[in-house]
Design an enzyme around this catalytic site. Structure first.
Site, PDB file in Angstrom:
ATOM      1  N   LYS A  58       0.914  -1.137   0.216  1.00 21.50           N
ATOM      2  CA  LYS A  58      -0.029   0.017  -0.066  1.00 21.50           C
ATOM      3  C   LYS A  58       1.013   1.027   0.027  1.00 21.50           C
ATOM      4  CE  LYS A  58      -0.639  -0.180   4.934  1.00 21.50           C
ATOM      5  NZ  LYS A  58      -1.450  -0.245   6.284  1.00 21.50           N
ATOM      6  N   TYR A 112      16.879  31.351   3.054  1.00 20.56           N
ATOM      7  CA  TYR A 112      15.605  32.128   3.367  1.00 20.56           C
ATOM      8  C   TYR A 112      15.877  32.610   4.887  1.00 20.56           C
ATOM      9  CZ  TYR A 112      13.426  31.159  -1.092  1.00 20.56           C
ATOM     10  OH  TYR A 112      13.251  30.987  -2.490  1.00 20.56           O
TER      11      TYR A 112
END
Length: 815
Positions: free
Chosen positions: A483, A709
């Protein structure tokens, strides 16, 4: 090997049924990877865990005409049968006879580490001195060694064979089959030590191989090894190598960069350059030199051979290609053995169309016409749609290839033709010698060009599955959970590999995942753990098997079965609630559930539940209570049903911690990826996933300047900063920036500095020597490990893996 069926029965004491004059030149033991059926017999090997006789029909369907088995099946009238009482003993007896009647010098290599590398290095150095045969890949087991020995033919002058063991009493059997003239013992380490009482017992077992050897070459740094060999084999010629000066062969200098290494060989000194100076490479170089001296090769020639050594790439890789192709890249080396290995790997994929790029085989002593006749026979049996030949030599024999064949002088000529980029919906095998640089073709054919890659080792997955299987009864089935895109690794690629290796069930979360696998040719039973009500018709249309966890789901799914006109009992899987409080029928619902199921055209394929805390030792009491509830409630439901479905409750940690509760099937997830909370179990598992990238740029950032940043990181001295092309869009969480997390460069940890960007992040490489742009960076694998990386992220390994972006290129390797 070249025997008739009659010859083989006389050698082994077996019995032949059918044409006893049939020629047998090869023996195959795996029906899935038979690359040639001409003069090939299939041996059905029976072990405690499995029976090869289950695959006889598949082998015959592939075109095999000789079967070696413990039982005869008369329905196959045109097949020659060789019947033996013990298939493994048969193989070993035949190999023993074959080896003992071959006029051949022999080297036997055993030890914990370095066997395969030294075998390949010795082959590179000795192939042009002697007509040489060697073990393919790492064939060194009770089955692998005999198969290797059976490759010897009358033209061979030297055989180099690995010999491996994994438990006591195996080496005596190996030595009975193969008694090398020169015995080489590599480093003794922790590999396989789990099955031995002590290192001493492991050493005692390993050195049994040298019982009949004339010369024993061994690493004398291990005091226990040295004393045991000298006590047991004092009358033989013994040569020790290692770092200690007490060894006959040892280093004289301290391995400074830029200087040649100097080796003291008895009274001689030999110096040569070595680029890689890690301990393993250096010790292997000593062993290599010692063996070459034993063959009387001059110092100058030894230095020449060592300088010419190619790195040993024991891997094939598969990547997603353009135009829905799969590209198998094996551009690392080329000889007959590695070609056969590549063709075997190719057979693990079920794409109906396939193409081959093949270059000259370089460094060949044998007659080139005979060589390429054998190559073409192998290739022709694969029925390629197109074959592209590169090189002057192989192009001379293009008429031997039956597929549509085109020839090119070099790789660039093939690139310029653009023929490869016109291929669609195929599997393309790139197989060539290094000098042709056909890795350039991979760069053109791959779908994703991102320098950041997720590398998945398929053989490691198989190893981990087999380890977990070793804890189970032979009859216990296994479901592999694929899955969430197989935990981010690639649902189809992992499922296809598992299907090829006979997994019993696959488990997915949602119907769409199962549908995608069916569309791509996966035929293994697939359980859908969370079937949504609007998807029931699709479940039936694609032959998926739903989890049923409530009366509402049961009624709605049954309505869909009735509407579909399905006339047989449709398989379903009943989920019981045992304490996790997520999904499942509760104990007070079981009587009604039994009555309801008895009235419907449904078959309960299995009854199962889920352990919530099997990986937490302190929750053992709760887990045992869950197991008790499951036993009670599943037994009650079975009694009401009137028949016995499969039962399963154990997950990966359950398999290792609560093995007695394995029932009829177990489910493996993170365990097959090499992760366990139990440190002792972890030692037995192999790492599967490696997340890697490269350094894009290195900059010197001045004292007090900021990086990234928001200026979250500022230097306090001139600092070397590297930028790498991976960011939060690739699955790296921002929270591990600003020196929370690390990545690996040159086996050292480098802290992440500044805020992580969408597509990039910066790392401090001030402390890492010789770092340069283009160097590989490990996000996680060995240093840091996946588990350590998950700790940086304050999460679990499942979340780390499933968060990796689809834009990250997946590469599937077999090492």
């Amino acid at each position: 090997m070249n025997y008739t069926a009659e010859d083989i029965t006389e050698i082994t004491g077996a019995k032949v049924i059918g044409n006893e004059k049939r020629i047998i030149k090869n023996i195959a033991f795996d029906s899935r990877i038979i690359y040639s059926t001409k003069n090939t017999a299939f041996i059905a090997i029976n072990t405690k865990k499995n029976s090869g006789e289950k695959f006889i029909e598949a082998a015959i369907d592939r075109g095999i005409e000789v079967i070696i088995s413990e039982h005869h099946d008369p329905q196959y009238e045109n097949v020659t049968w060789i019947i033996t009482g013990d298939s493994v003993a048969f193989l070993q007896k035949l190999a023993q006879y074959h080896f003992e009647n071959a006029q051949i010098k022999s080297i036997g290599i055993t030890g914990s580490n370095g066997k395969t590398i030294l075998k390949e290095w010795l082959y590179q150095c000795l192939w042009n001195e002697f007509k040489t045969v060697k073990s393919p890949k790492s064939f060194n087991s009770q089955i692998g060694l005999p198969l290797s020995l059976l490759q010897i033919n009358e033209s061979h002058e030297l055989g180099i064979f690995e010999v491996g063991i994994s438990k006591p009493d195996e080496m005596e059997k190996q030595e009975n089959i193969f008694h090398p003239q020169i015995g080489l013992l590599t480093h003794i380490g922790t590999a396989h030590l789990a099955n031995f009482k002590s290192e001493e017992q492991l050493i005692d077992e390993k050195i049994k191989l040298f019982k009949n050897s004339e010369v024993i070459i061994y690493n004398g740094d291990n005091i226990l090894v040295d004393s045991k060999i000298k006590d047991l084999y004092s009358t033989k010629k013994l040569i020790t190598y290692g770092f200690k000066e007490s060894n006959n062969v040892h280093f004289k200098n301290n391995f400074s960069r830029g200087k040649d290494v100097v080796v003291h060989y008895f009274s001689e000194q030999i110096s040569f350059p070595v680029n890689q100076r890690d301990e393993a490479t250096l010790i292997n170089a000593l062993a290599l030199l010692t063996v070459l001296k034993e063959f009387g090769i001059s110092n100058d020639k030894i230095i020449e051979k060592i300088n010419a050594l190619k790195s040993v790439e024991m891997r094939l890789e598969a990547i997603e290609g353009i135009k829905n192709n799969i590209v198998i890249n094996d551009s690392f080396n080329l000889d007959l053995d590695s070609l056969k290995t590549a063709l075997q790997f190719l057979n693990e994929y079920n794409k109906p169309k396939k193409s081959l790029v093949l270059t000259d085989i370089v460094r060949v002593r044998s007659n080139s016409k005979e060589l390429y006749e054998e190559v073409s026979e192998l290739v022709n049996e694969q029925k390629f749609d197109s074959v592209f030949l590169i090189g002057h030599e192989i192009s001379k024999y293009s008429e031997l290839f039956k597929s549509k064949t085109t020839t090119y002088i070099n790789t660039q000529e093939l690139i310029d033709s653009k023929h490869l980029t016109e291929i669609e919906n195929q599997i393309i095998l790139l197989k060539g010698a290094r000098k042709f640089e056909i890795e350039k073709l991979k760069d053109i054919l791959e779908l994703r060009k991102h320098d950041t890659v997720l590398e998945i080792n398929l053989n490691a997955i198989l190893h981990n599955i087999n380890y977990h299987k070793s804890l189970l009864k032979p009859t216990t089935k296994m479901m592999a959970m694929v899955k969430a895109n197989a935990y981010g690794l690639g649902s189809y690629e992992i499922s296809e590999f598992l299907q090829h290796h006979h997994i019993d069930y696959l488990g997915v979360a949602f119907v769409d995942e199962g549908v995608e696998l069916r569309k791509k040719g996966i035929t293994v039973p697939i359980v859908v753990m969370n079937p949504e009500q609007h998807s029931y018709e699709t479940v039936i249309a694609y032959n998926l098997e739903p989890e049923i966890y409530s009366f509402r789901v049961l009624e709605q799914f049954y309505e869909a079965v009735q509407k579909s006109g399905h006339d047989k009992k449709y398989p379903i899987h009943i989920k019981l609630e045992t304490g996790m409080h997520r999904l499942g029928f509760k104990d007070f619902e079981l009587n009604e559930l039994g009555k309801t199921l008895a009235q419907k055209n449904l078959k309960v394929q299995s009854i199962f539940s889920h352990l919530s805390s099997s990986d937490i030792p302190s929750e053992k009491e709760f887990t045992l209570n869950q197991l008790e509830i499951f036993e009670r409630n599943s037994s009650h439901l079975i009694k009401n049903l009137g028949y016995v479905p499969m039962r399963h409750i154990l997950n990966s940690s359950g398999i290792t911690s609560y093995t007695d509760h394995q029932y009829d099937m177990v489910r493996i997830g993170i365990g097959m990826l090499g992760e366990s909370q139990n440190s002792e179990i972890n030692k037995q598992l192999r790492s599967v996933v490696s997340f890697k990238t490269v350094i894009s740029q290195i900059s010197m950032v001045g004292d007090g300047e900021s990086v990234g940043y928001s200026r979250r990181f500022k230097t306090d001295h001139p600092t070397k900063i590297a930028t790498i092309p991976v960011g939060y869009a690739d699955g790296i969480p921002r929270l591990i920036g600003n020196q929370v997390g690390n990545v690996g460069i040159h086996k050292m940890l480098a802290p992440i500095v500044g805020n992580i960007c969408m597509d990039m992040m910066m790392i401090n490489v001030d402390h890492i020597p010789n770092v340069k742009e283009g160097d590989m960076v490990t996000v996680f694998n060995a240093k840091p490990t996946l588990k350590e990386f998950a700790e940086y992220c304050k999460t679990i390994t499942y979340e780390v893996l499933t968060s990796i972006s689809p834009r990250v290129k997946r590469i599937y390797v077999k090492d």
